[in-house]
Design a protein around this motif. Structure first.
Motif, PDB file in Angstrom:
ATOM      1  N   GLY A  73      14.764  25.284  27.488  1.00  0.00           N
ATOM      2  CA  GLY A  73      16.110  24.981  26.993  1.00  0.00           C
ATOM      3  C   GLY A  73      16.109  24.294  25.648  1.00  0.00           C
ATOM      4  O   GLY A  73      17.030  23.535  25.326  1.00  0.00           O
TER       5      GLY A  73
ATOM      6  N   ILE B 176      19.231  23.065  23.353  1.00  0.00           N
ATOM      7  CA  ILE B 176      20.447  22.984  24.168  1.00  0.00           C
ATOM      8  C   ILE B 176      20.594  21.557  24.681  1.00  0.00           C
ATOM      9  O   ILE B 176      19.674  21.025  25.305  1.00  0.00           O
ATOM     10  CB  ILE B 176      20.387  23.965  25.356  1.00  0.00           C
ATOM     11  CG1 ILE B 176      20.289  25.403  24.858  1.00  0.00           C
ATOM     12  CG2 ILE B 176      21.613  23.796  26.256  1.00  0.00           C
ATOM     13  CD1 ILE B 176      20.104  26.430  25.967  1.00  0.00           C
ATOM     14  N   ASP B 177      21.698  20.929  24.398  1.00  0.00           N
ATOM     15  CA  ASP B 177      21.939  19.580  24.889  1.00  0.00           C
ATOM     16  C   ASP B 177      22.149  19.605  26.405  1.00  0.00           C
ATOM     17  O   ASP B 177      22.731  20.540  26.951  1.00  0.00           O
ATOM     18  CB  ASP B 177      23.168  18.967  24.214  1.00  0.00           C
ATOM     19  CG  ASP B 177      22.932  18.687  22.725  1.00  0.00           C
ATOM     20  OD1 ASP B 177      21.774  18.468  22.350  1.00  0.00           O
ATOM     21  OD2 ASP B 177      23.916  18.707  21.960  1.00  0.00           O
TER      22      ASP B 177
ATOM     23  N   THR C 213      20.042  19.972  29.015  1.00  0.00           N
ATOM     24  CA  THR C 213      19.497  21.189  29.621  1.00  0.00           C
ATOM     25  C   THR C 213      19.489  21.126  31.142  1.00  0.00           C
ATOM     26  O   THR C 213      19.458  22.158  31.800  1.00  0.00           O
ATOM     27  CB  THR C 213      18.064  21.451  29.126  1.00  0.00           C
ATOM     28  OG1 THR C 213      17.255  20.299  29.384  1.00  0.00           O
ATOM     29  CG2 THR C 213      18.049  21.736  27.639  1.00  0.00           C
TER      30      THR C 213
ATOM     31  N   TYR D 264      22.881  22.723  31.335  1.00  0.00           N
ATOM     32  CA  TYR D 264      23.246  23.928  30.599  1.00  0.00           C
ATOM     33  C   TYR D 264      22.075  24.835  30.253  1.00  0.00           C
ATOM     34  O   TYR D 264      22.280  25.898  29.666  1.00  0.00           O
ATOM     35  CB  TYR D 264      23.993  23.532  29.320  1.00  0.00           C
ATOM     36  CG  TYR D 264      25.211  22.677  29.591  1.00  0.00           C
ATOM     37  CD1 TYR D 264      26.264  23.177  30.350  1.00  0.00           C
ATOM     38  CD2 TYR D 264      25.302  21.373  29.117  1.00  0.00           C
ATOM     39  CE1 TYR D 264      27.379  22.392  30.625  1.00  0.00           C
ATOM     40  CE2 TYR D 264      26.415  20.581  29.380  1.00  0.00           C
ATOM     41  CZ  TYR D 264      27.451  21.104  30.138  1.00  0.00           C
ATOM     42  OH  TYR D 264      28.536  20.325  30.411  1.00  0.00           O
ATOM     43  N   GLY D 265      20.848  24.469  30.596  1.00  0.00           N
ATOM     44  CA  GLY D 265      19.727  25.370  30.431  1.00  0.00           C
ATOM     45  C   GLY D 265      19.831  26.516  31.428  1.00  0.00           C
ATOM     46  O   GLY D 265      20.537  26.416  32.445  1.00  0.00           O
TER      47      GLY D 265
ATOM     48  N   GLN E  23      20.499  30.745  18.715  1.00  0.00           N
ATOM     49  CA  GLN E  23      20.648  29.666  17.737  1.00  0.00           C
ATOM     50  C   GLN E  23      20.261  30.145  16.336  1.00  0.00           C
ATOM     51  O   GLN E  23      19.735  31.248  16.156  1.00  0.00           O
ATOM     52  CB  GLN E  23      19.777  28.472  18.150  1.00  0.00           C
ATOM     53  CG  GLN E  23      20.164  27.855  19.487  1.00  0.00           C
ATOM     54  CD  GLN E  23      19.211  26.759  19.927  1.00  0.00           C
ATOM     55  OE1 GLN E  23      18.769  25.939  19.122  1.00  0.00           O
ATOM     56  NE2 GLN E  23      18.881  26.735  21.219  1.00  0.00           N
TER      57      GLN E  23
ATOM     58  N   ASN F 204      21.333  29.840  22.678  1.00  0.00           N
ATOM     59  CA  ASN F 204      22.187  28.664  22.769  1.00  0.00           C
ATOM     60  C   ASN F 204      22.719  28.576  24.207  1.00  0.00           C
ATOM     61  O   ASN F 204      22.259  29.301  25.087  1.00  0.00           O
ATOM     62  CB  ASN F 204      23.317  28.746  21.741  1.00  0.00           C
ATOM     63  CG  ASN F 204      24.085  30.059  21.823  1.00  0.00           C
ATOM     64  OD1 ASN F 204      24.196  30.665  22.901  1.00  0.00           O
ATOM     65  ND2 ASN F 204      24.623  30.525  20.704  1.00  0.00           N
ATOM     66  N   ALA F 205      23.682  27.696  24.437  1.00  0.00           N
ATOM     67  CA  ALA F 205      24.189  27.525  25.799  1.00  0.00           C
ATOM     68  C   ALA F 205      24.791  28.817  26.338  1.00  0.00           C
ATOM     69  O   ALA F 205      24.610  29.169  27.512  1.00  0.00           O
ATOM     70  CB  ALA F 205      25.211  26.390  25.845  1.00  0.00           C
TER      71      ALA F 205
ATOM     72  N   ALA G 273      21.928  31.048  27.212  1.00  0.00           N
ATOM     73  CA  ALA G 273      21.297  30.608  28.455  1.00  0.00           C
ATOM     74  C   ALA G 273      22.113  31.078  29.657  1.00  0.00           C
ATOM     75  O   ALA G 273      21.555  31.499  30.682  1.00  0.00           O
ATOM     76  CB  ALA G 273      21.166  29.084  28.458  1.00  0.00           C
TER      77      ALA G 273
END
Length: 465
Positions: free
Chosen positions: A285, A288-289, A291, A294-295, A439, A446-447, A450
Motif C-alpha cells: 500500500g 496510500i494513507d 493502508t 484503504y490498502g 499514482q 492509489n486508493a 487499490a
C-alpha cells in the motif's frame, strides 16, 4: 515434546476447574510464574480475552490495581482476563518474555474450553508491564503474538534520558549500557508494518516517572509511521501508576475510552477462511494513507466480509527471485505468512524483478516461484494459491520495465500456473484500463486503484468457492 505435554496438562486442568471461573494455573516449569484466570459468565462471553501484565519496574509486580482489580470490569464486558505473574528477568530478558508468550499460548490452547476466540486474544500492560506487552506485540512469533494491545503509561524506550532507568537496568542487566542492546529492546524501534497489532495507548501528560513524549507518544508515532492502527489518549493529569483506581481523576473517561475502542475493534470469526496477500509495495500500500483501511488487502477484507480473515503480507521493494537485490522469501513477513497457515494465498510479485539489475537473473524467476508454491503446499492448510499478474507500469520508474512485465514475466507466471493447475488473476489488465488508478510515479495504485484490485481479487476468490 515436553512443551506439548505441559500444554495438554494445562488444558485438562483448565477443563477440570472451569466451573470455578476464577482459578490459578502454573505458567512455568519451575512453578514461579502463574496465571490468574477470570472468566466471564458463559452467557456474557464475547470470545475476547486479555492477557494482563502488571508493572513494577521489572523488579516486582503490582498485581492488584494493575491486574486483578480489572477482572470485574472486563468480565462485565464479557471479556476474559488472565493476569500473568511473570518472573523477574534479573538481567535475562527472555524470562518475562517467555512467561508472557506462554500465557498467550495457554489462552489459545484453552480457547474452546474457556469460550474464547483464538483470533481475539489481546495483551494489556502497565509501566514496565507495558514494555513487556509491547515487546511481545512487536517481536514474538505469530502463534504467541497478541491480536491487539492496550498499553497504560508504558515503558517503551530503553535509550536516552527518557528511558526508565530502573527498568533498563533490571531487564538488560550487564548489557544496560550497551547502545545496540538498548535499541534492540526499545519497542518503538521494533514496530512491523501490517504485523504489529492495533494499539490503544493511555497516559497522563504529567507522568514524570515514564515521560509520555519519549515512550507512549514515540510508540504511537512508530505505529502510524508503519501504517498500523493506533489510538492515543493523553489525560491532563494523574502522574504514573493509576491502574484501576477510582481516585484517578480521569478514571471514568479512561474506562469509557477502553470500552469504546474495544467495541470498534472487530475480530475475525474463529472459523473464518484465512487469506494471505503476498506481494511487494503495491500489496503493502505504498503511497496510500491509512493502508490498514484503504490498502487493497484491507478493502478485500471489507468485500469478502466476516467469513474471511485477510492479512496483508506486502513488503515494499521485494522481489520474487532469491538472486535479486531484496528477496521476499528471506523476509520475516514470509515466515509469518506461513505461520498464519492460510487457506488462500494471493501472490502478486514480479514488479521489482523487472528492474534492469534484477532481470539479469530472469532464469531464476520460474524456479523461485515454484519454490514459493512448494513451501505453501507443505503447510497444514494446503492453501488454494492464486498467481496475480503484476500491475501495469505506466512509467519505467526505478528501472521497473513494463515491457519486461508484459512480455516476459506474465507469460512465465502463466506457465507456472499451468504446471501447478493454479488460477491466475489479471491485475495487469485491471490497472491498465485507467491511468487515474495509479499514482504520479506510474507504478503504485492509489486508493481507487487499490479498491479496483480488491474487487478483482475478491471476485476471483468468491467465484472459485
Amino acid at each position: 515434546m515436553k512443551r506439548f505435554l505441559l500444554t495438554g496438562c494445562i488444558v485438562l486442568l483448565a477443563m477440570a476447574v472451569y466451573a470455578q471461573r476464577n482459578f490459578v494455573l502454573n505458567n512455568s516449569a519451575d512453578g514461579q510464574s502463574t496465571l490468574m484466570v477470570f472468566l466471564p459468565e458463559t452467557e456474557k462471553a464475547t470470545g475476547r480475552a486479555i492477557v494482563c501484565c502488571p508493572g513494577g519496574g521489572y523488579v516486582g509486580l503490582c498485581t492488584d490495581k494493575e491486574g486483578t482489580d480489572w477482572a470485574p470490569f472486563f468480565n462485565e464486558q464479557g471479556i476474559a482476563l488472565i493476569v500473568v505473574n511473570y518472573r523477574m528477568p534479573h538481567g535475562d530478558r527472555s524470562i518475562p518474555i517467555g512467561d508472557a508468550e506462554n500465557a498467550i499460548r495457554t489462552v489459545r490452547d484453552s480457547a474452546s474450553v474457556w469460550h474464547i476466540n483464538p483470533y481475539d486474544v489481546g495483551i494489556m500492560g502497565f509501566s514496565a508491564g507495558g514494555h513487556l506487552a509491547s515487546t511481545v506485540a512487536t517481536q514474538s512469533a505469530f502463534a504467541v503474538r497478541p491480536d491487539f494491545q492496550i498499553l497504560c503509561y508504558p515503558v517503551i524506550t530503553m535509550t536516552g534520558r527518557l528511558a526508565h532507568k530502573g527498568s533498563v537496568a533490571n531487564l538488560l542487566g550487564k548489557d544496560k549500557d550497551d547502545e545496540q542492546v538498548q535499541k534492540q529492546n526499545s519497542c518503538e524501534e521494533r514496530v512491523l508494518r501490517h504485523i504489529t497489532p492495533p494499539a490503544l495507548i493511555l497516559v497522563s501528560d504529567d507522568d514524570l516517572t515514564v515521560p509520555a513524549h519519549g515512550n507512549a507518544v514515540a510508540y504511537y508515532q512508530a505505529m502510524h509511521k508503519n501504517h498500523n492502527h493506533a489510538t492515543l489518549h493523553v489525560y491532563p493529569s494523574g502522574g504514573h501508576g493509576w491502574g484501576f483506581n477510582s481516585n484517578f481523576a480521569y478514571h471514568d473517561e479512561m474506562v469509557h475510552d477502553i470500552i469504546r475502542w474495544l467495541q470498534q475493534l472487530k475480530a475475525p470469526h474463529q472459523d473464518a477462511i484465512r487469506v494471505a496477500c503476498v506481494g511487494n509495495s503495491i500489496t503493502d500500500g505504498s503511497g496510500i494513507d491509512l493502508t490498514y483501511k484503504y490498502g487493497y488487502p484491507a478493502v478485500l477484507q471489507d468485500i469478502l466480509g466476516e467469513g474471511y480473515h485477510v492479512r496483508n503480507y506486502g513488503k515494499s521493494a521485494r522481489t520474487l527471485m532469491n538472486s535479486a537485490d531484496i528477496p521476499y522469501m528471506k523476509e520475516f513477513c514470509w515466515k509469518d505468512c506461513k505461520d498464519f497457515n492460510p487457506d488462500i494465498v494471493v501472490i502478486k510479485l514480479g514488479t521489482n524483478d523487472s528492474k534492469t539489475h534484477n532481470w539479469v537473473h530472469k532464469d531464476d524467476f520460474m524456479k523461485d516461484m515454484q519454490q514459493m508454491i512448494d513451501e505453501l503446499n507443505a503447510l497444514p492448510a494446503k492453501p488454494q494459491i492464486f498467481l496475480a499478474f503484476p500491475a501495469k507500469a505506466f512509467i519505467d520508474s526505478w528501472t521497473i520495465t513494463d515491457r519486461v512485465i508484459a512480455d516476459e514475466i506474465i507469460p512465465m507466471i502463466k506457465k507456472v500456473a499451468k504446471k501447478n493447475n493454479l488460477k491466475t488473476i489479471d491485475l495487469y489488465t485491471a490497472t491498465a484500463a485507467d491511468r487515474n488508478l495509479i499514482q504520479e510515479d506510474g507504478i503504485h495504485p492509489n486508493a481507487a486503484g487499490a479498491r479496483r484490485m480488491a474487487e478483482v481479487v475478491g471476485q476471483a476468490i468468491t467465484d472459485d468457492r
